[in-house]
Structure formats: C-alpha cells, structure tokens
Design a protein around this motif. Structure first.
Motif, PDB file in Angstrom:
ATOM      1  N   VAL A  97      32.410 -58.233  -5.427  1.00  0.00           N
ATOM      2  CA  VAL A  97      31.444 -57.773  -6.100  1.00  0.00           C
ATOM      3  C   VAL A  97      31.653 -58.121  -7.520  1.00  0.00           C
ATOM      4  CG1 VAL A  97      30.208 -55.804  -7.050  1.00  0.00           C
ATOM      5  CG2 VAL A  97      30.152 -55.899  -4.610  1.00  0.00           C
ATOM      6  N   THR A  98      32.712 -58.130  -7.865  1.00  0.00           N
ATOM      7  CA  THR A  98      32.971 -58.379  -9.393  1.00  0.00           C
ATOM      8  C   THR A  98      32.755 -59.919  -9.523  1.00  0.00           C
ATOM      9  OG1 THR A  98      34.609 -56.570  -9.633  1.00  0.00           O
ATOM     10  CG2 THR A  98      34.703 -58.231 -11.163  1.00  0.00           C
ATOM     11  N   ALA A  99      33.295 -60.452  -8.684  1.00  0.00           N
ATOM     12  CA  ALA A  99      33.109 -61.908  -8.626  1.00  0.00           C
ATOM     13  C   ALA A  99      31.390 -62.209  -8.815  1.00  0.00           C
ATOM     14  CB  ALA A  99      33.860 -62.765  -7.681  1.00  0.00           C
ATOM     15  N   LEU A 100      30.766 -61.843  -7.547  1.00  0.00           N
ATOM     16  CA  LEU A 100      29.370 -61.974  -7.556  1.00  0.00           C
ATOM     17  C   LEU A 100      28.563 -61.606  -8.886  1.00  0.00           C
ATOM     18  CD1 LEU A 100      28.761 -61.214  -3.719  1.00  0.00           C
ATOM     19  CD2 LEU A 100      28.906 -63.533  -4.795  1.00  0.00           C
ATOM     20  N   LEU A 101      29.129 -60.471  -9.413  1.00  0.00           N
ATOM     21  CA  LEU A 101      28.271 -59.935 -10.649  1.00  0.00           C
ATOM     22  C   LEU A 101      28.553 -60.948 -11.694  1.00  0.00           C
ATOM     23  CD1 LEU A 101      28.830 -56.096 -10.538  1.00  0.00           C
ATOM     24  CD2 LEU A 101      26.629 -57.362 -10.362  1.00  0.00           C
ATOM     25  N   LEU A 102      29.849 -61.368 -11.993  1.00  0.00           N
ATOM     26  CA  LEU A 102      29.915 -62.184 -12.969  1.00  0.00           C
ATOM     27  C   LEU A 102      29.025 -63.674 -12.780  1.00  0.00           C
ATOM     28  CD1 LEU A 102      31.338 -62.849 -15.598  1.00  0.00           C
ATOM     29  CD2 LEU A 102      33.235 -63.559 -14.397  1.00  0.00           C
ATOM     30  N   SER A 103      29.300 -63.875 -11.703  1.00  0.00           N
ATOM     31  CA  SER A 103      28.210 -65.467 -11.325  1.00  0.00           C
ATOM     32  C   SER A 103      26.852 -64.891 -11.518  1.00  0.00           C
ATOM     33  CB  SER A 103      28.695 -65.645  -9.842  1.00  0.00           C
ATOM     34  OG  SER A 103      28.033 -67.016  -9.468  1.00  0.00           O
ATOM     35  N   GLU A 104      26.363 -64.025 -11.101  1.00  0.00           N
ATOM     36  CA  GLU A 104      25.047 -63.966 -11.272  1.00  0.00           C
ATOM     37  C   GLU A 104      24.639 -63.589 -12.980  1.00  0.00           C
ATOM     38  OE1 GLU A 104      20.968 -62.620  -9.824  1.00  0.00           O
ATOM     39  OE2 GLU A 104      22.949 -63.644  -9.113  1.00  0.00           O
ATOM     40  N   TYR A 105      25.624 -62.973 -13.526  1.00  0.00           N
ATOM     41  CA  TYR A 105      25.374 -62.792 -14.917  1.00  0.00           C
ATOM     42  C   TYR A 105      25.372 -64.343 -15.639  1.00  0.00           C
ATOM     43  CZ  TYR A 105      26.604 -62.057 -20.030  1.00  0.00           C
ATOM     44  OH  TYR A 105      26.687 -62.322 -21.183  1.00  0.00           O
ATOM     45  N   LEU A 106      26.422 -65.051 -15.316  1.00  0.00           N
ATOM     46  CA  LEU A 106      26.397 -66.305 -15.735  1.00  0.00           C
ATOM     47  C   LEU A 106      25.157 -67.240 -15.550  1.00  0.00           C
ATOM     48  CD1 LEU A 106      30.326 -67.433 -15.208  1.00  0.00           C
ATOM     49  CD2 LEU A 106      29.140 -66.636 -17.472  1.00  0.00           C
ATOM     50  N   ALA A 107      24.399 -67.275 -14.534  1.00  0.00           N
ATOM     51  CA  ALA A 107      23.760 -68.185 -14.001  1.00  0.00           C
ATOM     52  C   ALA A 107      22.391 -67.397 -14.607  1.00  0.00           C
ATOM     53  CB  ALA A 107      23.186 -67.972 -12.219  1.00  0.00           C
ATOM     54  N   LEU A 108      22.020 -66.095 -14.745  1.00  0.00           N
ATOM     55  CA  LEU A 108      20.873 -65.704 -15.534  1.00  0.00           C
ATOM     56  C   LEU A 108      20.967 -65.935 -16.783  1.00  0.00           C
ATOM     57  CD1 LEU A 108      20.337 -62.331 -13.615  1.00  0.00           C
ATOM     58  CD2 LEU A 108      18.929 -64.432 -13.610  1.00  0.00           C
ATOM     59  N   ALA A 129      32.623 -68.430  -6.487  1.00  0.00           N
ATOM     60  CA  ALA A 129      32.438 -67.064  -6.230  1.00  0.00           C
ATOM     61  C   ALA A 129      31.191 -66.967  -5.389  1.00  0.00           C
ATOM     62  CB  ALA A 129      31.744 -66.291  -7.498  1.00  0.00           C
ATOM     63  N   THR A 130      30.434 -67.563  -5.139  1.00  0.00           N
ATOM     64  CA  THR A 130      29.117 -67.650  -4.168  1.00  0.00           C
ATOM     65  C   THR A 130      30.125 -67.992  -2.994  1.00  0.00           C
ATOM     66  OG1 THR A 130      27.676 -68.193  -5.758  1.00  0.00           O
ATOM     67  CG2 THR A 130      27.181 -68.395  -3.398  1.00  0.00           C
ATOM     68  N   LEU A 131      30.674 -68.802  -2.866  1.00  0.00           N
ATOM     69  CA  LEU A 131      31.383 -69.280  -1.470  1.00  0.00           C
ATOM     70  C   LEU A 131      32.391 -68.089  -0.989  1.00  0.00           C
ATOM     71  CD1 LEU A 131      32.094 -73.180  -2.079  1.00  0.00           C
ATOM     72  CD2 LEU A 131      30.366 -72.032  -0.680  1.00  0.00           C
ATOM     73  N   VAL A 132      32.952 -67.656  -2.253  1.00  0.00           N
ATOM     74  CA  VAL A 132      33.936 -66.405  -1.739  1.00  0.00           C
ATOM     75  C   VAL A 132      32.978 -65.359  -1.083  1.00  0.00           C
ATOM     76  CG1 VAL A 132      35.416 -64.616  -2.780  1.00  0.00           C
ATOM     77  CG2 VAL A 132      35.827 -66.854  -3.194  1.00  0.00           C
ATOM     78  N   GLY A 133      31.939 -65.054  -1.576  1.00  0.00           N
ATOM     79  CA  GLY A 133      31.063 -64.079  -1.399  1.00  0.00           C
ATOM     80  C   GLY A 133      30.598 -64.239   0.067  1.00  0.00           C
ATOM     81  N   LEU A 134      30.244 -65.700   0.409  1.00  0.00           N
ATOM     82  CA  LEU A 134      29.760 -65.988   1.821  1.00  0.00           C
ATOM     83  C   LEU A 134      30.925 -66.010   2.698  1.00  0.00           C
ATOM     84  CD1 LEU A 134      27.630 -69.191   0.942  1.00  0.00           C
ATOM     85  CD2 LEU A 134      26.657 -66.983   1.969  1.00  0.00           C
ATOM     86  N   VAL A 135      31.977 -66.309   2.375  1.00  0.00           N
ATOM     87  CA  VAL A 135      33.172 -66.338   3.373  1.00  0.00           C
ATOM     88  C   VAL A 135      33.486 -64.806   3.540  1.00  0.00           C
ATOM     89  CG1 VAL A 135      35.538 -66.629   3.560  1.00  0.00           C
ATOM     90  CG2 VAL A 135      34.153 -68.235   2.717  1.00  0.00           C
ATOM     91  N   ALA A 136      33.352 -63.859   2.762  1.00  0.00           N
ATOM     92  CA  ALA A 136      33.787 -62.446   2.914  1.00  0.00           C
ATOM     93  C   ALA A 136      32.806 -61.850   3.877  1.00  0.00           C
ATOM     94  CB  ALA A 136      33.900 -61.820   1.624  1.00  0.00           C
ATOM     95  N   VAL A 137      31.390 -62.055   3.588  1.00  0.00           N
ATOM     96  CA  VAL A 137      30.513 -61.488   4.606  1.00  0.00           C
ATOM     97  C   VAL A 137      30.359 -61.944   5.943  1.00  0.00           C
ATOM     98  CG1 VAL A 137      28.878 -60.657   2.612  1.00  0.00           C
ATOM     99  CG2 VAL A 137      28.492 -62.786   3.631  1.00  0.00           C
TER     100      VAL A 137
END
Length: 180
Positions: A97-108, A129-137
């Motif tokens: 979640v932390t990795a995804l939140l930072l990724s979302e913040y950077l993109a926005l 970060a997006t790939l890590v999230g995809l692998v995790a889910v």
C-alpha cells in the motif's frame, strides 16, 4: 523510460484498482483467520464443558471420548487456521500500500504540473510499484489457495489410507473369528 501523460494517467487509474483488489484479498484472508480463531475458541469452550460434565472422577472411557472429540475439533480448526496469518499479511500489505500510494501521488503530481519534465526515476518507480502491487494481489491468494489445497489433499490421502487400513484390519479380524 520517461514519465508521459498517457503513462502517468494509466498509473493513476490502475493503482486504485490494484489497491481495491488487494484490500479485498486481505479482508478475505482476515475473515478466514478470524473464523479459525473463533472455531478454536469454541472448541476450547466445548472441551471445558466436556471436562466439567465428566465430573471430578472421570472414567477412562470418558477421558478417551473427550480426547477424541477435542482432537477432531482441533484438527479441523488448525486446518482452517493455516490461512495466511495476519502477522505475515499485514506487513506485506502495508508495504504494498505504501508503494502504491507513493506511485499514485507521483503520477497525480506529475499530471498536475504545468511544465512536467520526463522524470525517468518517477516513471521507473511507478512501474515497479505497480508491478509489485499486481504480483502481490495475484501471488498471495494463489499461493495461499495452493498451500491449502495441498494440505487438504495430503490430509485426505492420510485419512483414506487410515480408513483403508482400518477396514482391512476389521476384515482380517472377522476372517480370524470365522476360522477359529
């Protein structure tokens, strides 16, 4: 790799979906763990009741029956408890979640900038970060169900072998009684 508008917009759209799927997966695993914990607690209460019902001087037969019933109940509860424990799942999910939140913040943030530069570091981080999230889910539920399936399969094979052996023993005993 450089940050571009299509890339940043895609990251900004995909990350919340990954986050939502991950949150649902964590919730499902937590429900399984909670149900298992509640089953074990109910089993302990049932054991206490059986011991109380047996009185101060239980017979050997009562003790054997209590042990058998409690053993069967505990086996069922422990089998269910072999879900992903919260002490593993929560730190993993917190990291993702932390990795995804930072990724979302950077993109926005990049999309909100007037003269946004290429920012290759942001692009690489967002991709990872997006790939890590995809692998995790994807991997966590897959490995969890595979592990549970293998345990059930192994336990089922052991139970079938025990039933087969018990049946053969009984047949041999009956044949021995007939021969005598």
């Amino acid at each position: 790799m450089q940050m571009s508008e299509p890339f940043a917009a895609t990251i900004a759209a995909v990350v919340p979906v990954i986050w939502l799927v991950g949150a649902l997966e964590v919730h499902q695993h937590s429900k399984l763990y909670l149900a298992s914990a509640q089953h074990l607690e109910a089993t302990a209460r049932r054991g206490e009741q059986l011991v109380a019902d047996a009185g101060d001087q239980p017979t050997q037969a009562q003790i054997a029956e209590i042990q058998k019933e409690m053993g069967d109940r505990l086996d069922d509860g422990l089998e269910q408890l072999r879900s992903l424990p919260p002490m593993f799942l929560m730190p993993l999910w917190s990291f993702v979640v932390t990795a995804l939140l930072l990724s979302e913040y950077l993109a926005l943030r990049w999309l909100a900038m007037d003269n946004a530069g290429p920012h290759p570091g942001w692009a690489v981080y967002s991709l990872v970060a997006t790939l890590v999230g995809l692998v995790a889910v994807t991997a966590v539920p897959t490995f969890a169900i595979m592990a549970q399936t293998m345990r059930h399969l192994r336990r089922g094979k052991q139970r079938h072998a025990a039933v087969r052996e018990d049946t053969l023993r009984r047949v041999r005993a009956l044949q021995g009684d007939r021969d005598a």
